[in-house]
Design an enzyme around this catalytic site. Structure first.
Site, short mmCIF file in Angstrom:
data_model
loop_
_atom_site.label_atom_id
_atom_site.label_comp_id
_atom_site.label_asym_id
_atom_site.label_seq_id
_atom_site.Cartn_x
_atom_site.Cartn_y
_atom_site.Cartn_z
N PHE A 119 -8.90 -13.37 -1.62
CA PHE A 119 -8.17 -11.60 -1.80
C PHE A 119 -8.20 -10.87 -0.97
O PHE A 119 -10.02 -10.42 -0.51
CB PHE A 119 -8.49 -11.19 -3.00
CG PHE A 119 -7.57 -9.71 -3.17
CD1 PHE A 119 -6.51 -9.81 -3.57
CD2 PHE A 119 -7.74 -8.55 -3.17
CE1 PHE A 119 -5.55 -9.26 -3.87
CE2 PHE A 119 -6.76 -7.50 -3.32
CZ PHE A 119 -5.55 -7.61 -3.84
N ASP A 142 2.36 -14.94 -0.23
CA ASP A 142 1.33 -15.54 -1.44
C ASP A 142 2.14 -16.71 -2.06
O ASP A 142 2.52 -17.68 -1.57
CB ASP A 142 0.38 -14.43 -2.10
CG ASP A 142 -0.65 -15.07 -3.23
OD1 ASP A 142 -1.11 -16.34 -2.94
OD2 ASP A 142 -0.87 -14.44 -4.01
N GLU A 167 6.25 -8.28 6.51
CA GLU A 167 5.96 -7.93 5.07
C GLU A 167 4.26 -9.02 5.52
O GLU A 167 4.43 -9.31 6.73
CB GLU A 167 6.78 -8.96 4.30
CG GLU A 167 5.47 -9.22 3.14
CD GLU A 167 5.56 -8.32 2.17
OE1 GLU A 167 5.82 -7.46 2.80
OE2 GLU A 167 6.02 -8.16 0.93
N ASP A 168 3.32 -8.27 4.76
CA ASP A 168 1.48 -8.09 5.26
C ASP A 168 1.92 -9.61 4.87
O ASP A 168 0.64 -10.34 5.89
CB ASP A 168 1.55 -7.24 4.47
CG ASP A 168 1.50 -7.17 3.05
OD1 ASP A 168 2.27 -7.91 2.51
OD2 ASP A 168 0.75 -5.92 2.03
N ARG A 170 -6.56 0.05 2.85
CA ARG A 170 -5.24 -0.40 3.77
C ARG A 170 -5.83 0.64 5.33
O ARG A 170 -4.86 0.03 6.38
CB ARG A 170 -4.25 1.37 3.42
CG ARG A 170 -3.95 0.68 2.06
CD ARG A 170 -2.21 0.50 2.06
NE ARG A 170 -1.58 1.00 0.06
CZ ARG A 170 -1.66 -0.08 0.32
NH1 ARG A 170 -1.02 -0.98 0.92
NH2 ARG A 170 -0.57 -0.29 -1.09
P1 5GP Z 1 3.79 -12.95 -3.04
O1 5GP Z 1 4.62 -12.63 -4.06
O2 5GP Z 1 3.87 -14.25 -2.19
O3 5GP Z 1 3.01 -13.88 -3.79
O4 5GP Z 1 2.91 -12.33 -2.81
C1 5GP Z 1 3.23 -10.93 -2.37
C2 5GP Z 1 2.23 -9.72 -1.82
O5 5GP Z 1 0.88 -9.46 -2.95
C3 5GP Z 1 2.37 -8.90 -0.77
O6 5GP Z 1 2.77 -8.01 -0.48
C4 5GP Z 1 0.94 -7.95 -1.52
O7 5GP Z 1 1.16 -7.42 -1.76
C5 5GP Z 1 0.41 -8.71 -2.02
N1 5GP Z 1 -0.12 -10.06 -1.92
C6 5GP Z 1 -0.62 -11.28 -1.82
N2 5GP Z 1 -2.20 -11.83 -1.93
C7 5GP Z 1 -3.00 -10.73 -1.69
C8 5GP Z 1 -4.19 -10.02 -0.68
O8 5GP Z 1 -4.79 -11.50 -0.66
N3 5GP Z 1 -4.62 -9.14 -0.68
C9 5GP Z 1 -3.63 -8.14 -0.83
N4 5GP Z 1 -4.63 -6.99 -0.59
N5 5GP Z 1 -2.43 -8.21 -1.29
C10 5GP Z 1 -2.06 -9.84 -1.23
#
Ligand code: 5GP
Length: 184
Positions: free
Chosen positions: A154, A105, A101-102, A167
């Site tokens: 972000f 958060d 996963e990228d 991207r």
């Molecule tokens: P989570 O479910 O852990 O809150 O979020 C995961 C997803 O939120 C990531 O796969 C990504 O798509 C998005 N995300 C969370 N933080 C960022 C950020 O700082 N930048 C971007 N571009 N996407 C984020």
């Protein structure tokens, strides 16, 4: 060389730093899975670029598959609702699976994916993320491999987008607030 995009406030992680860290992760993962073959599952679209680089740093045999889940859309806040838009093509029962996963958060996306994949009885399931924003965690999720811990900003680039853009940028950048908050 540091490249600053006009929509970026600053460069957080350079392409060179990413490349070095991805190589280290590849070595660590290859060591941990020595003698095994793994299925690397990338989460589209954010993890595509990281995954492409990571798998080329692995010295063990790998197969690839992808999933796509709904995420923030055009906002920068997680809705907490995770929906599978594209599922795996193969049955993962009995396989050693590495979920890529990228960014983690709030943890909601990975927690959902982890529980979903575990119901399919893989031999093992580990998680690899490029970025970790621990300050915003809502659900604890065990990340086995992580590239960088980052502050609550972000970020875009190296696969991460805002509204589908950025991207393709090679560095990871902090986006200017006015780009996503309507100019205020
Ligand atoms: P989570 O479910 O852990 O809150 O979020 C995961 C997803 O939120 C990531 O796969 C990504 O798509 C998005 N995300 C969370 N933080 C960022 C950020 O700082 N930048 C971007 N571009 N996407 C984020």
């Amino acid at each position: 060389m540091v490249r600053v995009h006009p929509d970026a406030e600053r460069v957080l992680i350079t392409a060179e730093e990413i490349s070095r860290r991805v190589k280290e992760l590849g070595e660590e993962i290859s060591r941990d899975y020595a003698g095994k073959e793994i299925l690397v599952v990338g989460i589209l679209k954010g993890a595509a670029i990281f995954m492409a680089d990571l798998v080329r740093c692995l010295t063990i045999p790998v197969q690839l598959d992808f999933m796509a889940v709904s995420s923030y859309g055009a906002s920068t806040e997680s809705s907490g609702v995770v929906r599978i838009l594209k599922d795996l093509e193969e049955n993962i029962e009995g396989l050693d699976v590495l979920l890529v996963e990228d960014i983690v958060d709030t943890g909601l996306t990975l927690n959902y994916l982890r529980e979903n994949l575990l119901t399919r009885n893989p031999a093992s399931l580990k998680i690899c993320t490029l970025l970790d924003k621990p300050s915003r965690r809502k659900v604890q999720v065990k990340v086995d491999y992580n590239g960088f811990v980052i502050p609550d900003e972000f970020v875009v680039g190296y696969g991460l987008d805002y509204n589908g853009r950025y991207r393709n940028l090679r560095d990871i950048l902090v986006l200017k607030r006015e780009v996503y908050s309507g100019g205020c």
